[in-house]
Design a protein around this motif. Structure first.
Motif, PDB file in Angstrom:
ATOM      1  N   ASN A 288       0.802  -1.214   0.000  1.00  0.00           N
ATOM      2  CA  ASN A 288       0.000   0.000   0.000  1.00  0.00           C
ATOM      3  C   ASN A 288       0.844   1.277   0.000  1.00  0.00           C
ATOM      4  O   ASN A 288       0.326   2.364   0.184  1.00  0.00           O
ATOM      5  CB  ASN A 288      -0.953   0.018   1.199  1.00  0.00           C
ATOM      6  N   ALA A 289       2.158   1.148  -0.219  1.00  0.00           N
ATOM      7  CA  ALA A 289       3.028   2.318  -0.355  1.00  0.00           C
ATOM      8  C   ALA A 289       2.811   2.948  -1.738  1.00  0.00           C
ATOM      9  O   ALA A 289       2.171   2.353  -2.607  1.00  0.00           O
ATOM     10  CB  ALA A 289       4.483   1.907  -0.162  1.00  0.00           C
ATOM     11  N   PRO A 290       3.314   4.159  -1.964  1.00  0.00           N
ATOM     12  CA  PRO A 290       3.143   4.794  -3.284  1.00  0.00           C
ATOM     13  C   PRO A 290       3.750   3.970  -4.418  1.00  0.00           C
ATOM     14  O   PRO A 290       4.726   3.243  -4.236  1.00  0.00           O
ATOM     15  CB  PRO A 290       3.882   6.136  -3.122  1.00  0.00           C
ATOM     16  N   TYR A 291       3.151   4.108  -5.612  1.00  0.00           N
ATOM     17  CA  TYR A 291       3.613   3.401  -6.809  1.00  0.00           C
ATOM     18  C   TYR A 291       4.136   4.412  -7.825  1.00  0.00           C
ATOM     19  O   TYR A 291       3.728   5.579  -7.840  1.00  0.00           O
ATOM     20  CB  TYR A 291       2.466   2.606  -7.436  1.00  0.00           C
ATOM     21  N   LYS A 292       5.020   3.931  -8.683  1.00  0.00           N
ATOM     22  CA  LYS A 292       5.499   4.762  -9.783  1.00  0.00           C
ATOM     23  C   LYS A 292       5.335   3.986 -11.090  1.00  0.00           C
ATOM     24  O   LYS A 292       5.321   2.743 -11.108  1.00  0.00           O
ATOM     25  CB  LYS A 292       6.966   5.139  -9.589  1.00  0.00           C
ATOM     26  N   CYS A 293       5.181   4.718 -12.164  1.00  0.00           N
ATOM     27  CA  CYS A 293       5.044   4.088 -13.484  1.00  0.00           C
ATOM     28  C   CYS A 293       6.434   3.712 -13.987  1.00  0.00           C
ATOM     29  O   CYS A 293       7.260   4.585 -14.282  1.00  0.00           O
ATOM     30  CB  CYS A 293       4.351   5.041 -14.449  1.00  0.00           C
ATOM     31  N   SER A 294       6.702   2.398 -14.084  1.00  0.00           N
ATOM     32  CA  SER A 294       8.016   1.926 -14.519  1.00  0.00           C
ATOM     33  C   SER A 294       8.132   1.870 -16.033  1.00  0.00           C
ATOM     34  O   SER A 294       9.189   2.187 -16.598  1.00  0.00           O
ATOM     35  CB  SER A 294       8.285   0.535 -13.933  1.00  0.00           C
ATOM     36  N   HIS A 295       7.039   1.449 -16.687  1.00  0.00           N
ATOM     37  CA  HIS A 295       7.077   1.305 -18.145  1.00  0.00           C
ATOM     38  C   HIS A 295       5.727   1.708 -18.726  1.00  0.00           C
ATOM     39  O   HIS A 295       4.687   1.476 -18.117  1.00  0.00           O
ATOM     40  CB  HIS A 295       7.392  -0.138 -18.563  1.00  0.00           C
ATOM     41  N   THR A 296       5.781   2.300 -19.902  1.00  0.00           N
ATOM     42  CA  THR A 296       4.568   2.594 -20.676  1.00  0.00           C
ATOM     43  C   THR A 296       4.726   1.976 -22.054  1.00  0.00           C
ATOM     44  O   THR A 296       5.669   2.294 -22.780  1.00  0.00           O
ATOM     45  CB  THR A 296       4.336   4.106 -20.800  1.00  0.00           C
ATOM     46  N   MET A 297       3.833   1.061 -22.385  1.00  0.00           N
ATOM     47  CA  MET A 297       3.869   0.370 -23.675  1.00  0.00           C
ATOM     48  C   MET A 297       2.888   1.037 -24.632  1.00  0.00           C
ATOM     49  O   MET A 297       1.710   1.152 -24.312  1.00  0.00           O
ATOM     50  CB  MET A 297       3.504  -1.110 -23.508  1.00  0.00           C
ATOM     51  N   ARG A 298       3.385   1.442 -25.795  1.00  0.00           N
ATOM     52  CA  ARG A 298       2.548   2.099 -26.799  1.00  0.00           C
ATOM     53  C   ARG A 298       2.655   1.374 -28.142  1.00  0.00           C
ATOM     54  O   ARG A 298       2.920   1.990 -29.181  1.00  0.00           O
ATOM     55  CB  ARG A 298       2.944   3.566 -26.944  1.00  0.00           C
ATOM     56  N   ARG A 299       2.450   0.086 -28.099  1.00  0.00           N
ATOM     57  CA  ARG A 299       2.538  -0.704 -29.327  1.00  0.00           C
ATOM     58  C   ARG A 299       1.282  -0.596 -30.180  1.00  0.00           C
ATOM     59  O   ARG A 299       1.314  -0.854 -31.374  1.00  0.00           O
ATOM     60  CB  ARG A 299       2.766  -2.181 -28.982  1.00  0.00           C
ATOM     61  N   HIS A 300       0.167  -0.220 -29.544  1.00  0.00           N
ATOM     62  CA  HIS A 300      -1.115  -0.246 -30.245  1.00  0.00           C
ATOM     63  C   HIS A 300      -1.529   1.145 -30.702  1.00  0.00           C
ATOM     64  O   HIS A 300      -1.100   2.160 -30.140  1.00  0.00           O
ATOM     65  CB  HIS A 300      -2.188  -0.852 -29.337  1.00  0.00           C
ATOM     66  N   SER A 301      -2.390   1.159 -31.713  1.00  0.00           N
ATOM     67  CA  SER A 301      -2.898   2.428 -32.253  1.00  0.00           C
ATOM     68  C   SER A 301      -4.348   2.671 -31.871  1.00  0.00           C
ATOM     69  O   SER A 301      -4.929   3.667 -32.292  1.00  0.00           O
ATOM     70  CB  SER A 301      -2.762   2.424 -33.784  1.00  0.00           C
ATOM     71  N   ALA A 302      -4.936   1.781 -31.097  1.00  0.00           N
ATOM     72  CA  ALA A 302      -6.322   1.942 -30.648  1.00  0.00           C
ATOM     73  C   ALA A 302      -6.419   1.433 -29.207  1.00  0.00           C
ATOM     74  O   ALA A 302      -5.415   1.031 -28.598  1.00  0.00           O
ATOM     75  CB  ALA A 302      -7.288   1.183 -31.565  1.00  0.00           C
ATOM     76  N   GLU A 303      -7.607   1.462 -28.668  1.00  0.00           N
ATOM     77  CA  GLU A 303      -7.855   1.089 -27.275  1.00  0.00           C
ATOM     78  C   GLU A 303      -7.261  -0.274 -26.901  1.00  0.00           C
ATOM     79  O   GLU A 303      -7.422  -1.246 -27.635  1.00  0.00           O
ATOM     80  CB  GLU A 303      -9.366   1.072 -27.020  1.00  0.00           C
ATOM     81  N   VAL A 304      -6.564  -0.311 -25.775  1.00  0.00           N
ATOM     82  CA  VAL A 304      -6.092  -1.577 -25.216  1.00  0.00           C
ATOM     83  C   VAL A 304      -7.250  -2.167 -24.402  1.00  0.00           C
ATOM     84  O   VAL A 304      -7.687  -1.580 -23.416  1.00  0.00           O
ATOM     85  CB  VAL A 304      -4.857  -1.384 -24.321  1.00  0.00           C
ATOM     86  N   THR A 305      -7.758  -3.310 -24.827  1.00  0.00           N
ATOM     87  CA  THR A 305      -8.954  -3.884 -24.214  1.00  0.00           C
ATOM     88  C   THR A 305      -8.642  -4.860 -23.085  1.00  0.00           C
ATOM     89  O   THR A 305      -9.499  -5.112 -22.240  1.00  0.00           O
ATOM     90  CB  THR A 305      -9.781  -4.611 -25.282  1.00  0.00           C
ATOM     91  N   GLU A 306      -7.433  -5.436 -23.067  1.00  0.00           N
ATOM     92  CA  GLU A 306      -7.120  -6.458 -22.067  1.00  0.00           C
ATOM     93  C   GLU A 306      -5.634  -6.459 -21.761  1.00  0.00           C
ATOM     94  O   GLU A 306      -4.792  -6.270 -22.646  1.00  0.00           O
ATOM     95  CB  GLU A 306      -7.529  -7.840 -22.597  1.00  0.00           C
ATOM     96  N   VAL A 307      -5.316  -6.645 -20.473  1.00  0.00           N
ATOM     97  CA  VAL A 307      -3.955  -7.011 -20.053  1.00  0.00           C
ATOM     98  C   VAL A 307      -4.090  -8.276 -19.220  1.00  0.00           C
ATOM     99  O   VAL A 307      -4.988  -8.383 -18.388  1.00  0.00           O
ATOM    100  CB  VAL A 307      -3.273  -5.871 -19.246  1.00  0.00           C
ATOM    101  N   ASN A 308      -3.191  -9.238 -19.447  1.00  0.00           N
ATOM    102  CA  ASN A 308      -3.296 -10.515 -18.749  1.00  0.00           C
ATOM    103  C   ASN A 308      -1.900 -11.104 -18.556  1.00  0.00           C
ATOM    104  O   ASN A 308      -1.067 -11.077 -19.471  1.00  0.00           O
ATOM    105  CB  ASN A 308      -4.180 -11.482 -19.533  1.00  0.00           C
TER     106      ASN A 308
END
Length: 500
Positions: A288-308
């Protein structure tokens, strides 16, 4: 002794003054007003100034009693008149007081409304600042390829499914296949207790200005740890035991459509309508400590519908409406393999419990089954009459549940593969389906929350229907041993169910 009379009023003067210039005696207050207004005597019409007036020393005049006060009836009449005047004045004062109170109440209401608007604007300003700070950090952390490469980042280089990666996947599949076919679960919540489920908590944890929660995940071993994603673009970490929001992860610019919690690391992965996926890592010793964004993936050109997440825990997939899906390395954020130019877009996609096959629901009303080693579609499941919006594998890997816009949930036996049962849930879209970790219970989110259990080996029966949400149910997930069920809805609430 004669009475000194004012030449203007004809009454006895209380403060007599004499003018040698005109020869008249005046009441000081009257002649002073006349001099200030017209500058002359109203009797003789001669010009006068205040310097022309001389005070006259005399005994104060005692005014004679009025004729009405010379008798008892007259005095009673005077007293009655005074009483009426006082009552009239009191009424006017009360009316003025009531008007003042109404004006004060209105002013206080406007002040309170203004304070609420200011507080909301301050919150939105702070959220926007945090989002900008996150984007700036991402820009600073983005690493260009050697030599420039037109500004393309290192994430654009695909490593491919190397033999080492495939070998790791095969090894974990062999290990998991020995344990996932268990038939007895002594700690599993009994059906009778699940039938007694009731709502024990309702939490509106996302913004009211952009209402709606679209997805959630519950930690595999710590049922109190819950993550949600909303229409407001926020990812929220919630502690169900303390019943409070622990962290708010800001960085997405549009709706968050999918979230997941890593089972063994303090890591969150999120996908968004802004065509990106983000990996968030905890910066402290506790989840429950603060989080930071480690990586941002921008492979797609439209809405990302699922991460699994893959069962290895080192890789995760992203599916998109741009008719592609990709596998990413969780540690580095790099793209392992991007599968493009598919026949249809994938609203949902999941790894099989073994991690060697995947299933994806399509906009063409089918389910595509992929083989990881062959890197191609090996089967297509047909039968739905609407786009497939959600799917879930049972823990033993034998069954697949799919939910569709046609309002049905279909159960597939992957060993044949055949549709062995169809559940008519509602007339509207089924937004979410999720087996519990044992595969004995299936939760469904549509207009309400439905829970089913395997009454027979190949047949599900309804266990309980939970109708506490005031909007479409967008996500459902069981905690460990199916002791608690969590659901999120377009009514902006996260609800928790268990037996009291």
């Amino acid at each position: 002794m004669s009475t000194i009379v004012c030449a203007i009023s004809g009454n006895a003067a209380e403060q007599p003054v004499f003018s040698p210039k005109t020869g008249y005696v005046y009441e000081k207050g009257l002649i002073t007003k006349q001099i200030e207004s017209i500058g002359r005597c109203p009797v003789s019409k001669e010009e006068l100034t205040k310097d022309d007036l001389v005070d006259v020393q005399c005994n104060k005049t005692v005014r004679p009693r009025p004729a009405t006060a010379t008798s008892i009836p007259g005095m009673l009449t005077l007293l009655q008149s005074e009483w009426d005047a006082i009552m009239s004045e009191q009424y006017e004062l009360k009316s003025q007081l009531d008007t003042s109170r109404k004006q004060l109440s209105h002013a206080l209401y406007q002040h309170d409304a203004a304070c609420r608007v200011i507080a909301r604007l301050i919150r939105e300003r702070d959220a926007a600042r945090a989002q900008v700070a996150g984007l700036q950090e991402q820009l600073l952390n983005s690493t260009p390829m050697p030599g420039g490469g037109g500004g393309r980042s290192g994430q654009d280089v695909e490593t491919g499914l190397t033999p080492d990666i495939l070998q790791s996947m095969e090894e974990i599949a062999a290990t998991l296949s020995k344990t996932r076919k268990q038939k007895h679960f002594p700690d599993l919540t009994p059906v009778a207790d699940v039938k007694a489920f009731t709502c024990v908590g309702s939490h509106p944890i996302h913004q009211s200005t952009a209402p709606g929660i679209l997805c959630l995940d519950v930690h595999r071993t710590e049922g109190a740890r819950i993550v949600t994603g909303g229409v407001d673009g926020q990812v929220i970490l919630f502690d169900a035991e303390k019943e409070k929001m622990e962290q708010k992860l800001l960085g997405h610019s549009k709706k968050v459509t999918s979230v997941l919690l890593h089972p063994s690391k303090d890591v969150v992965v999120s996908g968004s309508q802004d065509a990106s996926a983000k990996v968030w890592t905890c910066t402290g010793p506790d989840w429950n400590a603060p989080y930071k964004c480690s990586h941002t993936m921008r492979r797609h050109s439209a809405e990302v519908t699922e991460v699994n997440l893959h069962p290895l825990g080192d890789y995760f997939l992203t599916a998109s409406r741009d008719k592609s899906w990709a596998i990413h390395d969780l540690e580095t954020g790099s793209c392992v393999k991007h599968f493009k130019d598919l026949p249809a877009s994938y609203p949902c996609m999941k790894w099989h419990p073994d991690g060697l096959i995947l299933a994806a629901g399509t906009e063409e009303n089918t389910v595509a089954v992929w083989d990881v080693k062959q890197q191609t579609t090996v089967a297509t499941l047909t039968g739905h009459e609407g786009a497939v919006q959600a799917l879930s594998f049972s823990n033993n890997g034998y069954y697949l549940a799919t939910g569709s816009k046609d309002g049905t949930v279909k159960i597939w036996d992957l060993r044949k593969p055949l549709n062995i049962q169809t559940l008519q849930i509602s007339d509207s879209t089924v937004h979410a389906v999720a087996f519990d970790q044992t595969g004995q219970y299936l939760s469904v989110g549509a207009e309400s929350v439905h829970v089913y259990n395997f009454e027979k080996k190949n047949s599900l029966g309804e266990t309980v229907k939970l109708q506490q949400h005031g909007g479409a149910v967008m996500g459902v997930c069981f905690a460990r041993h199916a002791g608690t069920l969590a659901s999120v809805s377009m009514d902006r609430t996260l609800k928790l169910y268990r037996k009291k």
